[in-house]
Design a protein around this motif. Sequence first.
Motif, PDB file in Angstrom:
ATOM      1  N   PHE A  77       0.884  -1.187  -0.016  1.00 24.23           N
ATOM      2  CA  PHE A  77       0.090   0.008   0.082  1.00 24.23           C
ATOM      3  C   PHE A  77       0.835   1.187   0.135  1.00 24.23           C
ATOM      4  O   PHE A  77       2.143   1.145   0.124  1.00 24.23           O
ATOM      5  CB  PHE A  77      -0.890   0.064   1.514  1.00 24.23           C
ATOM      6  N   ARG A 236      -5.445  -7.336  -1.869  1.00 26.72           N
ATOM      7  CA  ARG A 236      -4.550  -6.714  -1.191  1.00 26.72           C
ATOM      8  C   ARG A 236      -4.710  -6.982   0.138  1.00 26.72           C
ATOM      9  O   ARG A 236      -5.438  -6.196   0.957  1.00 26.72           O
ATOM     10  CB  ARG A 236      -5.522  -5.286  -1.426  1.00 26.72           C
ATOM     11  N   GLU A 240      -6.098  -5.467   5.218  1.00 25.73           N
ATOM     12  CA  GLU A 240      -6.298  -4.385   4.195  1.00 25.73           C
ATOM     13  C   GLU A 240      -6.522  -2.898   5.121  1.00 25.73           C
ATOM     14  O   GLU A 240      -5.814  -1.861   4.851  1.00 25.73           O
ATOM     15  CB  GLU A 240      -7.227  -4.606   3.181  1.00 25.73           C
ATOM     16  N   ARG A 244      -4.366   0.423   5.537  1.00 26.45           N
ATOM     17  CA  ARG A 244      -4.757   1.925   5.004  1.00 26.45           C
ATOM     18  C   ARG A 244      -4.567   2.723   6.365  1.00 26.45           C
ATOM     19  O   ARG A 244      -4.399   3.783   5.850  1.00 26.45           O
ATOM     20  CB  ARG A 244      -6.000   1.631   4.389  1.00 26.45           C
TER      21      ARG A 244
END
Length: 382
Positions: A77, A236, A240, A244
């Motif tokens: 990410f 992802r 996840e 994030r």
Amino acid sequence: MLLVDGEPVSASASPTFGSSRGGSGGRELVAALMGNPGLRAASERLRAEPERRISSGPEEDDADAAAAAAPRHVYVFQREFATVDPARVELVGTDEVTTCVGVVIRNNKTGMTSISHMDFPKIVEGGLKQMLELLGDDNAPFDVHLIGGFDDVSTKVVHSAGRKHIKQEGYSYPLCCRILEVLYKSRQQFHLRTFCVLGSNTTTDSYGNTRPIIGGFVVETSSGAVNPASFEMNSRCPDEIVRRIRVSVSSYDPNWQGRLLETYDTHSDAFEIAPACWMPDWAEMASSLNQLSDSEVLLQCSTSPAAEPPHFVENERRIWRYLIENPYWQDTFPKYKPRVFHRTSDGRCLCAVGQCRFHCTLLLGRNCASSASTQRFAISTV
């Protein structure tokens, strides 16, 4: 040292290279490289490649067979990095790149590959040091690919001391300048293979908004081949939403100043989501932001509102819902320890801390018992 076609790159700027935020040296390097015929041709070839879609497998009856055939990959990410061994990982990549720049550094002799999703000039120097730690001390040049960022510069008139000044504002350009400065001044030799950034990665939509042509890529670790790519949500993972959240809160966590976020352990092929902390008032802030309309979310939360993918707003709302429900970082990172996920050979999600359903919901957005993803992980604490 920075090389193109085997020859050192020269810049006419001062050897001190000005400031650390896109000084004169960085500007000179960008100008020289944007005009290089070989790099321009490489960008054209990359843009002509079809986009590869990376998925962890469909949720169908034959999903287990499809999952077994899917390549083992690592996804990073924004503000994360990962160094992977080709003996363990087939693909490594990132997407959702708008004003950020994806950096690939590869040791051609060993195939060891490190990638990062750079988002701010102040993390470049420390971040590149992190990326190089496990690539070896080979005297041969490392291959480098810089992909992402676009011409997001706008012109602003600033009045100061009774005079009018023209100021160029944007995010991608100073970031590219800083990356090139650090590579240029390094003792390590870097062979720049791809420079698909800024003008080489810019198109215009029907409303006249500039946006990136390539917003993601994947590297085949065995060959070093780089292709445009996008990742499905189920690829992802793991963790996840927590990952994030780290992007936002790490700016306020002194442990991450000037550094990329640690996510993946190269030697064990395990994901170690390094901890980050946040204040309880983030929940109140998240609640307030969640009241905004979709258009307001884009304007207030994005550096490039017109260039964001369709799922940007929903991802922001998922982050805010998590912070509202989990205002204390200690519940996510007990004792400020990383969250560790191991791949499992049988595709089952095993949980060492008795929270299997909770963690699988975070990972894949569905119950682990019905998960068909190849990216299966068991979670443990360290």
